[in-house]
Motif scaffolding. Sequence first.
Motif, PDB file in Angstrom:
ATOM      1  N   THR A  88      40.167  33.882  26.378  1.00 35.46           N
ATOM      2  CA  THR A  88      38.842  33.707  26.873  1.00 35.46           C
ATOM      3  C   THR A  88      37.769  33.201  25.850  1.00 35.46           C
ATOM      4  OG1 THR A  88      38.058  35.553  25.094  1.00 35.46           O
ATOM      5  CG2 THR A  88      39.373  36.157  27.107  1.00 35.46           C
ATOM      6  N   ASN A  89      36.530  32.815  26.473  1.00 35.21           N
ATOM      7  CA  ASN A  89      35.776  31.869  25.752  1.00 35.21           C
ATOM      8  C   ASN A  89      35.174  32.432  24.395  1.00 35.21           C
ATOM      9  OD1 ASN A  89      33.952  34.157  26.656  1.00 35.21           O
ATOM     10  ND2 ASN A  89      32.834  32.700  28.408  1.00 35.21           N
ATOM     11  N   ARG A  90      35.938  33.435  23.909  1.00 35.15           N
ATOM     12  CA  ARG A  90      35.592  34.424  22.738  1.00 35.15           C
ATOM     13  C   ARG A  90      36.695  34.053  21.870  1.00 35.15           C
ATOM     14  NH1 ARG A  90      32.562  40.057  23.664  1.00 35.15           N
ATOM     15  NH2 ARG A  90      30.887  39.265  24.503  1.00 35.15           N
ATOM     16  N   ASN A  91      37.735  33.356  22.561  1.00 34.29           N
ATOM     17  CA  ASN A  91      39.114  32.834  21.802  1.00 34.29           C
ATOM     18  C   ASN A  91      39.925  33.893  21.673  1.00 34.29           C
ATOM     19  OD1 ASN A  91      40.397  30.649  21.054  1.00 34.29           O
ATOM     20  ND2 ASN A  91      40.112  31.256  18.930  1.00 34.29           N
ATOM     21  N   ILE A  92      39.993  34.839  22.757  1.00 36.30           N
ATOM     22  CA  ILE A  92      41.070  35.987  22.685  1.00 36.30           C
ATOM     23  C   ILE A  92      42.030  35.682  23.717  1.00 36.30           C
ATOM     24  CG2 ILE A  92      41.019  38.376  23.318  1.00 36.30           C
ATOM     25  CD1 ILE A  92      39.408  37.985  20.744  1.00 36.30           C
ATOM     26  N   HIS A  93      43.229  35.961  23.131  1.00 33.77           N
ATOM     27  CA  HIS A  93      44.324  35.516  24.099  1.00 33.77           C
ATOM     28  C   HIS A  93      44.760  36.687  24.799  1.00 33.77           C
ATOM     29  CE1 HIS A  93      45.393  31.478  22.488  1.00 33.77           C
ATOM     30  NE2 HIS A  93      44.832  31.840  21.464  1.00 33.77           N
ATOM     31  N   GLY A  94      45.293  36.585  26.107  1.00 32.81           N
ATOM     32  CA  GLY A  94      46.042  37.534  26.768  1.00 32.81           C
ATOM     33  C   GLY A  94      46.557  37.215  28.134  1.00 32.81           C
ATOM     34  N   LYS A  95      46.603  38.108  28.829  1.00 28.48           N
ATOM     35  CA  LYS A  95      47.474  37.748  30.361  1.00 28.48           C
ATOM     36  C   LYS A  95      47.144  38.999  31.355  1.00 28.48           C
ATOM     37  CE  LYS A  95      51.281  40.692  28.760  1.00 28.48           C
ATOM     38  NZ  LYS A  95      52.661  40.983  28.275  1.00 28.48           N
ATOM     39  N   PHE A  96      47.037  38.640  32.401  1.00 26.35           N
ATOM     40  CA  PHE A  96      46.638  39.411  33.550  1.00 26.35           C
ATOM     41  C   PHE A  96      47.888  39.096  34.705  1.00 26.35           C
ATOM     42  CE2 PHE A  96      43.705  36.285  34.090  1.00 26.35           C
ATOM     43  CZ  PHE A  96      43.325  36.099  35.529  1.00 26.35           C
ATOM     44  N   VAL A  97      47.787  40.426  35.502  1.00 23.12           N
ATOM     45  CA  VAL A  97      48.500  40.441  36.888  1.00 23.12           C
ATOM     46  C   VAL A  97      47.323  40.560  38.016  1.00 23.12           C
ATOM     47  CG1 VAL A  97      50.845  40.943  36.164  1.00 23.12           C
ATOM     48  CG2 VAL A  97      49.373  42.814  36.765  1.00 23.12           C
ATOM     49  N   PHE A  98      47.685  39.849  38.987  1.00 23.46           N
ATOM     50  CA  PHE A  98      46.366  39.826  40.185  1.00 23.46           C
ATOM     51  C   PHE A  98      47.105  39.707  41.442  1.00 23.46           C
ATOM     52  CE2 PHE A  98      47.182  35.331  38.991  1.00 23.46           C
ATOM     53  CZ  PHE A  98      47.027  34.755  40.293  1.00 23.46           C
ATOM     54  N   SER A  99      46.255  40.085  42.605  1.00 20.94           N
ATOM     55  CA  SER A  99      46.797  39.877  43.877  1.00 20.94           C
ATOM     56  C   SER A  99      45.560  39.723  44.636  1.00 20.94           C
ATOM     57  CB  SER A  99      47.669  41.023  44.404  1.00 20.94           C
ATOM     58  OG  SER A  99      46.709  42.282  44.425  1.00 20.94           O
ATOM     59  N   TRP A 100      45.567  39.516  45.839  1.00 20.67           N
ATOM     60  CA  TRP A 100      44.561  39.464  46.713  1.00 20.67           C
ATOM     61  C   TRP A 100      44.714  40.595  47.721  1.00 20.67           C
ATOM     62  CZ3 TRP A 100      45.822  34.537  44.817  1.00 20.67           C
ATOM     63  CH2 TRP A 100      44.352  33.732  44.422  1.00 20.67           C
ATOM     64  N   GLU A 101      43.282  41.299  47.793  1.00 21.56           N
ATOM     65  CA  GLU A 101      43.734  42.404  48.635  1.00 21.56           C
ATOM     66  C   GLU A 101      43.870  42.183  50.255  1.00 21.56           C
ATOM     67  OE1 GLU A 101      42.967  46.588  49.158  1.00 21.56           O
ATOM     68  OE2 GLU A 101      43.384  45.438  47.496  1.00 21.56           O
ATOM     69  N   GLN A 102      44.208  42.741  51.013  1.00 23.86           N
ATOM     70  CA  GLN A 102      44.217  42.394  52.458  1.00 23.86           C
ATOM     71  C   GLN A 102      42.927  42.623  53.072  1.00 23.86           C
ATOM     72  OE1 GLN A 102      46.661  40.816  54.014  1.00 23.86           O
ATOM     73  NE2 GLN A 102      47.687  40.658  51.946  1.00 23.86           N
ATOM     74  N   SER A 103      42.351  41.825  53.793  1.00 19.27           N
ATOM     75  CA  SER A 103      41.115  42.003  54.521  1.00 19.27           C
ATOM     76  C   SER A 103      41.193  41.544  56.075  1.00 19.27           C
ATOM     77  CB  SER A 103      39.868  41.365  53.653  1.00 19.27           C
ATOM     78  OG  SER A 103      38.869  41.081  54.404  1.00 19.27           O
ATOM     79  N   PRO A 104      40.536  42.209  56.907  1.00 18.98           N
ATOM     80  CA  PRO A 104      40.353  41.857  58.181  1.00 18.98           C
ATOM     81  C   PRO A 104      39.482  40.722  58.499  1.00 18.98           C
ATOM     82  CG  PRO A 104      39.037  43.904  58.013  1.00 18.98           C
ATOM     83  CD  PRO A 104      40.001  43.596  56.654  1.00 18.98           C
ATOM     84  N   ARG A 105      38.556  40.391  57.534  1.00 14.83           N
ATOM     85  CA  ARG A 105      37.760  39.161  57.450  1.00 14.83           C
ATOM     86  C   ARG A 105      38.400  38.101  56.581  1.00 14.83           C
ATOM     87  NH1 ARG A 105      32.126  40.843  55.265  1.00 14.83           N
ATOM     88  NH2 ARG A 105      32.226  38.586  55.344  1.00 14.83           N
ATOM     89  N   GLU A 106      38.853  36.793  57.242  1.00 15.10           N
ATOM     90  CA  GLU A 106      39.086  35.707  56.864  1.00 15.10           C
ATOM     91  C   GLU A 106      38.150  35.010  55.666  1.00 15.10           C
ATOM     92  OE1 GLU A 106      41.066  32.823  59.265  1.00 15.10           O
ATOM     93  OE2 GLU A 106      41.992  34.231  60.503  1.00 15.10           O
ATOM     94  N   ASP A 107      37.050  35.280  55.708  1.00 11.91           N
ATOM     95  CA  ASP A 107      36.090  34.457  55.162  1.00 11.91           C
ATOM     96  C   ASP A 107      35.580  35.470  53.689  1.00 11.91           C
ATOM     97  OD1 ASP A 107      34.899  36.433  56.529  1.00 11.91           O
ATOM     98  OD2 ASP A 107      32.890  35.469  56.271  1.00 11.91           O
ATOM     99  N   TRP A 108      36.291  36.776  53.728  1.00  9.88           N
ATOM    100  CA  TRP A 108      36.111  37.481  52.633  1.00  9.88           C
ATOM    101  C   TRP A 108      37.454  38.378  52.031  1.00  9.88           C
ATOM    102  CZ3 TRP A 108      35.882  42.905  51.042  1.00  9.88           C
ATOM    103  CH2 TRP A 108      34.921  43.029  50.141  1.00  9.88           C
ATOM    104  N   LEU A 109      37.783  37.785  51.095  1.00  8.45           N
ATOM    105  CA  LEU A 109      39.231  37.958  50.595  1.00  8.45           C
ATOM    106  C   LEU A 109      39.018  38.310  49.341  1.00  8.45           C
ATOM    107  CD1 LEU A 109      41.827  38.213  51.896  1.00  8.45           C
ATOM    108  CD2 LEU A 109      42.677  36.190  51.024  1.00  8.45           C
TER     109      LEU A 109
END
Length: 191
Positions: A88-109
Amino acid sequence: MKQPLRVMRVLVPLIGLWGGITEAGYFDCNVVYDEFDQLMSKQFLVEPDRYVATIENRLTRKEFLELQQGRFTLHPERKGFGVAVVRTNRNIHGKFVFSWEQSPREDWLPLIVQEAILYGRVSDGYAPRRLEPLFVKPASAVDLDEARVIEVGEPAADLLYDVADGVFYIEAINGASLSFPVESMCHAPSG
């Protein structure tokens, strides 16, 4: 006096061999349940590109689908998720898992930061802090230090989630850094 010298001649190569073994970056995942929990810690969080191939600081959804999704040994509830290592910009180390939510709108994911862990001291895992899941809309920023979605342009933001010309992407901002592994730390057992 010749006896100790002979012992040293045997010990020095063995110590060198032991040091080489500890630097190996690949594991037999027959004994690993989840790479995110079991293997991505300590020095991996400081320099993940030393252990596996990574994409640095910016990842598009297309790159995620082609290079990350399904590559890692993860618990079933994390199947298909992406993995990121953060400073992070405060020099803290870490990790995360992420995904993209399904959405019926292609312009808003929406992007979901499903689970994030930040460490008070990365060298020994001191003071781990698990963050609540974050739901991030395009044109938003995330302050991981405070575990909150914020306005783009705020100096506390560590990452930006946005879309440009139909391309969704995650990007490190304000001095933070992101590494996206594109290679598993696991290998098939030899033999």
